[in-house]
Design a protein around this motif. Structure first.
Motif, PDB file in Angstrom:
ATOM      1  N   ASP A 115      19.027  -6.745  43.122  1.00  0.00           N
ATOM      2  CA  ASP A 115      17.997  -5.992  43.844  1.00  0.00           C
ATOM      3  C   ASP A 115      18.609  -4.899  44.715  1.00  0.00           C
ATOM      4  OD1 ASP A 115      15.787  -7.214  42.742  1.00  0.00           O
ATOM      5  OD2 ASP A 115      15.703  -8.801  44.247  1.00  0.00           O
ATOM      6  N   TYR A 116      19.786  -5.157  45.291  1.00  0.00           N
ATOM      7  CA  TYR A 116      20.489  -4.078  45.994  1.00  0.00           C
ATOM      8  C   TYR A 116      20.734  -2.912  45.043  1.00  0.00           C
ATOM      9  CZ  TYR A 116      21.644  -6.779  50.231  1.00  0.00           C
ATOM     10  OH  TYR A 116      21.587  -7.468  51.418  1.00  0.00           O
ATOM     11  N   ASN A 117      21.126  -3.228  43.819  1.00  0.00           N
ATOM     12  CA  ASN A 117      21.404  -2.170  42.846  1.00  0.00           C
ATOM     13  C   ASN A 117      20.140  -1.419  42.450  1.00  0.00           C
ATOM     14  OD1 ASN A 117      24.155  -2.838  42.786  1.00  0.00           O
ATOM     15  ND2 ASN A 117      23.852  -4.342  41.154  1.00  0.00           N
ATOM     16  N   ARG A 118      19.061  -2.163  42.245  1.00  0.00           N
ATOM     17  CA  ARG A 118      17.812  -1.488  41.877  1.00  0.00           C
ATOM     18  C   ARG A 118      17.342  -0.572  43.010  1.00  0.00           C
ATOM     19  NH1 ARG A 118      13.945  -1.300  38.203  1.00  0.00           N
ATOM     20  NH2 ARG A 118      11.806  -0.861  38.832  1.00  0.00           N
ATOM     21  N   LEU A 119      17.443  -1.056  44.246  1.00  0.00           N
ATOM     22  CA  LEU A 119      17.026  -0.225  45.380  1.00  0.00           C
ATOM     23  C   LEU A 119      17.914   1.013  45.497  1.00  0.00           C
ATOM     24  CD1 LEU A 119      16.144  -2.813  48.180  1.00  0.00           C
ATOM     25  CD2 LEU A 119      14.642  -1.685  46.529  1.00  0.00           C
ATOM     26  N   ALA A 120      19.206   0.846  45.256  1.00  0.00           N
ATOM     27  CA  ALA A 120      20.106   2.001  45.292  1.00  0.00           C
ATOM     28  C   ALA A 120      19.723   3.010  44.213  1.00  0.00           C
ATOM     29  CB  ALA A 120      21.550   1.546  45.111  1.00  0.00           C
ATOM     30  N   GLY A 121      19.339   2.513  43.032  1.00  0.00           N
ATOM     31  CA  GLY A 121      18.914   3.404  41.962  1.00  0.00           C
ATOM     32  C   GLY A 121      17.640   4.155  42.296  1.00  0.00           C
ATOM     33  N   LEU A 122      16.669   3.449  42.895  1.00  0.00           N
ATOM     34  CA  LEU A 122      15.424   4.106  43.308  1.00  0.00           C
ATOM     35  C   LEU A 122      15.687   5.136  44.398  1.00  0.00           C
ATOM     36  CD1 LEU A 122      13.070   0.980  43.386  1.00  0.00           C
ATOM     37  CD2 LEU A 122      12.793   2.984  41.906  1.00  0.00           C
ATOM     38  N   GLN A 123      16.548   4.772  45.331  1.00  0.00           N
ATOM     39  CA  GLN A 123      16.894   5.705  46.401  1.00  0.00           C
ATOM     40  C   GLN A 123      17.580   6.950  45.836  1.00  0.00           C
ATOM     41  OE1 GLN A 123      19.144   3.879  49.566  1.00  0.00           O
ATOM     42  NE2 GLN A 123      19.715   5.856  50.447  1.00  0.00           N
ATOM     43  N   ALA A 124      18.443   6.752  44.862  1.00  0.00           N
ATOM     44  CA  ALA A 124      19.120   7.886  44.233  1.00  0.00           C
ATOM     45  C   ALA A 124      18.110   8.795  43.522  1.00  0.00           C
ATOM     46  CB  ALA A 124      20.174   7.384  43.248  1.00  0.00           C
ATOM     47  N   LEU A 125      17.129   8.199  42.845  1.00  0.00           N
ATOM     48  CA  LEU A 125      16.090   9.005  42.202  1.00  0.00           C
ATOM     49  C   LEU A 125      15.346   9.854  43.226  1.00  0.00           C
ATOM     50  CD1 LEU A 125      14.180   6.898  39.505  1.00  0.00           C
ATOM     51  CD2 LEU A 125      15.614   8.907  39.162  1.00  0.00           C
ATOM     52  N   GLN A 129       6.569   3.058  46.602  1.00  0.00           N
ATOM     53  CA  GLN A 129       5.935   1.761  46.365  1.00  0.00           C
ATOM     54  C   GLN A 129       6.868   0.826  45.606  1.00  0.00           C
ATOM     55  OE1 GLN A 129       3.410   0.411  47.614  1.00  0.00           O
ATOM     56  NE2 GLN A 129       1.537   1.633  47.597  1.00  0.00           N
ATOM     57  N   LYS A 130       7.561   1.345  44.612  1.00  0.00           N
ATOM     58  CA  LYS A 130       8.493   0.515  43.845  1.00  0.00           C
ATOM     59  C   LYS A 130       9.586  -0.052  44.748  1.00  0.00           C
ATOM     60  CE  LYS A 130       6.752   1.035  39.676  1.00  0.00           C
ATOM     61  NZ  LYS A 130       6.206  -0.125  38.898  1.00  0.00           N
ATOM     62  N   TYR A 131      10.097   0.765  45.650  1.00  0.00           N
ATOM     63  CA  TYR A 131      11.135   0.313  46.586  1.00  0.00           C
ATOM     64  C   TYR A 131      10.579  -0.779  47.504  1.00  0.00           C
ATOM     65  CZ  TYR A 131      15.192   0.799  49.706  1.00  0.00           C
ATOM     66  OH  TYR A 131      16.333   0.574  50.452  1.00  0.00           O
ATOM     67  N   LEU A 132       9.393  -0.525  48.052  1.00  0.00           N
ATOM     68  CA  LEU A 132       8.780  -1.490  48.959  1.00  0.00           C
ATOM     69  C   LEU A 132       8.415  -2.783  48.239  1.00  0.00           C
ATOM     70  CD1 LEU A 132       6.506   0.990  50.954  1.00  0.00           C
ATOM     71  CD2 LEU A 132       8.499  -0.236  51.845  1.00  0.00           C
ATOM     72  N   ASP A 133       7.992  -2.680  46.975  1.00  0.00           N
ATOM     73  CA  ASP A 133       7.622  -3.884  46.231  1.00  0.00           C
ATOM     74  C   ASP A 133       8.798  -4.851  46.115  1.00  0.00           C
ATOM     75  OD1 ASP A 133       5.003  -3.169  45.840  1.00  0.00           O
ATOM     76  OD2 ASP A 133       5.331  -2.294  43.855  1.00  0.00           O
ATOM     77  N   VAL A 134      10.009  -4.322  45.940  1.00  0.00           N
ATOM     78  CA  VAL A 134      11.193  -5.186  45.888  1.00  0.00           C
ATOM     79  C   VAL A 134      11.412  -5.857  47.239  1.00  0.00           C
ATOM     80  CG1 VAL A 134      13.692  -5.246  45.570  1.00  0.00           C
ATOM     81  CG2 VAL A 134      12.287  -3.816  44.069  1.00  0.00           C
ATOM     82  N   CYS A 135      11.351  -5.066  48.298  1.00  0.00           N
ATOM     83  CA  CYS A 135      11.597  -5.611  49.638  1.00  0.00           C
ATOM     84  C   CYS A 135      10.569  -6.661  50.033  1.00  0.00           C
ATOM     85  CB  CYS A 135      11.607  -4.480  50.671  1.00  0.00           C
ATOM     86  SG  CYS A 135      12.937  -3.285  50.450  1.00  0.00           S
ATOM     87  N   ARG A 136       9.328  -6.461  49.604  1.00  0.00           N
ATOM     88  CA  ARG A 136       8.252  -7.375  50.007  1.00  0.00           C
ATOM     89  C   ARG A 136       8.399  -8.762  49.406  1.00  0.00           C
ATOM     90  NH1 ARG A 136       4.058  -2.686  48.537  1.00  0.00           N
ATOM     91  NH2 ARG A 136       3.990  -1.555  50.536  1.00  0.00           N
ATOM     92  N   THR A 137       9.228  -8.912  48.395  1.00  0.00           N
ATOM     93  CA  THR A 137       9.417 -10.230  47.790  1.00  0.00           C
ATOM     94  C   THR A 137      10.322 -11.120  48.641  1.00  0.00           C
ATOM     95  OG1 THR A 137      11.314  -9.506  46.468  1.00  0.00           O
ATOM     96  CG2 THR A 137       9.129  -9.274  45.483  1.00  0.00           C
ATOM     97  N   TYR A 138      10.916 -10.576  49.690  1.00  0.00           N
ATOM     98  CA  TYR A 138      11.831 -11.338  50.539  1.00  0.00           C
ATOM     99  C   TYR A 138      11.157 -11.716  51.847  1.00  0.00           C
ATOM    100  CZ  TYR A 138      15.541 -10.273  47.259  1.00  0.00           C
ATOM    101  OH  TYR A 138      16.310 -10.206  46.129  1.00  0.00           O
ATOM    102  N   PRO A 139      11.459 -12.910  52.349  1.00  0.00           N
ATOM    103  CA  PRO A 139      10.694 -13.452  53.488  1.00  0.00           C
ATOM    104  C   PRO A 139      10.900 -12.711  54.797  1.00  0.00           C
ATOM    105  CG  PRO A 139      12.573 -14.868  52.985  1.00  0.00           C
ATOM    106  CD  PRO A 139      12.475 -13.873  51.871  1.00  0.00           C
TER     107      PRO A 139
END
Length: 458
Positions: free
Chosen positions: A200-210, A287-297
């Motif tokens: 998930d760190y990698n996916r967020l980094a990819g979204l941030q790069a986009l 939204q895609k970035y936030l959706d990943v973060c929202r899965t964590y408590p």
């Protein structure tokens, strides 16, 4: 908004927290600091037309202040009688200046933040007076040394309100609001407050790069570029080297450099959104970035500092390894989460529906630095004993603040219609309103064990 405030502003005057403009805009933590800086700077004397002066007692106090946002911008306000401004008034000014929709009044709150302490302002609080007492507050609620407290730079910050629920947030479609929520989530990820799985760190980094670099271009996005900006995309524990007694190793189990992972993520996300016009669809990526973060408590939490005791075996005692573990305590509308600050491992996540708690003030001892304690008691399915309760002691200078926040969250759940039988004396005793994953790293926690009837188990 109160009529006494002058609604003149200077737009987007602080583009980077490291800029000279911010240094002028930092709110210092005493009246002396106020008088020596240009942010919370009252005009102590005004000049009349005949050249005579009028003291502050008979003149309006025009105070310049900067309110920052997590997108690294700030807004200047010149406020008449600004020392009387309430947090609600300042939040209204920011919302009006940014032309945000009405829901922003619920989604965001005014905070005063520094490297030592974060405080959410109640709507009726006067930020100017809170900043005047900042040194005193840091002494009460942090264990910082005097020199660090003096250097502490409190800043007015508009950020997510801890009482704003996930259900409310998921309904937001306004791009500006999503952008602010994205930048705040990104800040918490990079600061190591949000502890995620590596993928998930990698996916967020990819979204941030986009979002910030555009789609992957092998000619433009070379390894050196990723390497130079890695600290802007990953938390420190993802790329730093882990030191042991006799050797140093990478924390990445695969032995792949973090910039290579980031480049791969950028390529993968570029392929996933190959047909997307990035500049015109930033809301979707936010939204895609936030959706990943929202899965964590710990998403949307207020963060506090404390420590717990950990089990110590004979080897650790021989190596003189201490028993205390410094923790981040994350509290939001649903749960309490404990994070090991050094290893960045989630030790405990308990929803309020499985939690009882109690605050205990430390007994004063001139020779002792004992901290206040927050007792957390939670349900646990023990393989040997069945369902029991575990009691954990969390020591913190901020224990009183944590107790107040948990109490407020529980009260709001009651107000929103959670069944009263789920609560006893303001404490939650059963699970009925969410399916949150409960995390118990019992091998890393030093807890007392009780039966569900309250009897101590040795």
């Amino acid at each position: 908004m109160a009529e006494k405030f002058n609604n003149s502003t200077k737009k987007d005057s602080a583009k980077d927290f490291a800029s000279e403009e911010e240094k002028k805009g930092l709110m210092m933590a005493s009246s002396e600091r106020h008088n020596n800086t240009g942010s919370f700077a009252p005009g102590s004397v005004s000049m009349n037309e005949d050249g005579s002066s009028t003291s502050i007692d008979s003149a309006l106090r025009v105070i310049e202040m900067i309110v920052f946002l997590r997108d690294r911008t700030g807004i200047h306000f010149n406020l008449e009688d600004g020392h009387l401004a309430q947090a609600d008034d300042l939040l209204d000014l920011v919302i009006d200046e940014k032309n945000l929709p009405d829901i922003a009044k619920q989604a965001f709150a005014l905070w005063i933040v520094s490297d030592l302490l974060d405080l959410r302002m109640k709507r009726s609080h006067h930020p100017y007076h809170v900043v005047e007492k900042w040194d005193e507050l840091c002494v009460i609620y942090t264990g910082a040394e005097f020199e660090d407290i003096v250097k502490s730079e409190p800043v007015l910050m508009v950020q997510r309100d801890v009482f704003f629920t996930l259900d409310q947030e998921r309904n937001i479609t306004n791009e500006q609001m999503l952008c602010l929520l994205y930048h705040e989530a990104k800040f918490n990820v990079i600061e190591g407050r949000y502890v995620l799985y590596p993928e998930d760190y990698n996916r967020l980094a990819g979204l941030q790069a986009l979002i910030h670099l555009g789609k992957y271009d092998p000619k433009e996005h070379v390894p050196a570029r990723y390497r130079s900006s890695i600290i802007q995309f990953y938390p420190e524990h993802m790329y730093q080297k882990q030191k042991f007694l006799f050797f140093t190793t990478s924390k990445n189990n695969e032995g792949v450099e973090c910039e290579d992972l980031m480049r791969g993520a950028h390529q993968e996300l570029s392929n996933e959104f190959a047909d997307l016009d990035i500049p015109n669809n930033l809301s979707l990526l936010y939204q895609k970035y936030l959706d990943v973060c929202r899965t964590y408590p710990m998403y949307g939490s207020a963060f506090f500092h404390g420590q717990i005791e950990r089990p110590v075996n004979r080897f650790k005692r021989m190596m003189n390894i201490g028993t205390s573990v410094k923790c981040l305590i994350a509290i939001n509308t649903d749960c309490v989460t404990l994070i090991d600050k050094e290893s960045r491992v989630v030790l405990l996540t308990v929803p309020f529906t499985q939690l009882s708690w109690r605050y205990k003030e430390a007994e004063f001892d001139v020779d002792d630095e004992t901290m206040d304690c927050l007792y957390l008691q939670f349900l646990y399915d023990c393989p040997q004993q069945g369902q029991v309760t575990k009691l954990l002691e969390v020591y913190s200078k901020e224990a009183k603040l944590m107790d107040a926040l948990i109490s407020s969250c529980v009260k709001r759940k009651l107000d929103l219609g959670v069944e009263p039988e789920d609560f006893v004396d303001g404490r939650v005793t059963s699970d009925s309103d969410n399916n949150m994953k409960v995390i118990h790293k019992m091998d890393k926690l030093c807890c007392a064990t009780y039966t569900v009837q309250g009897n101590r188990i040795d």
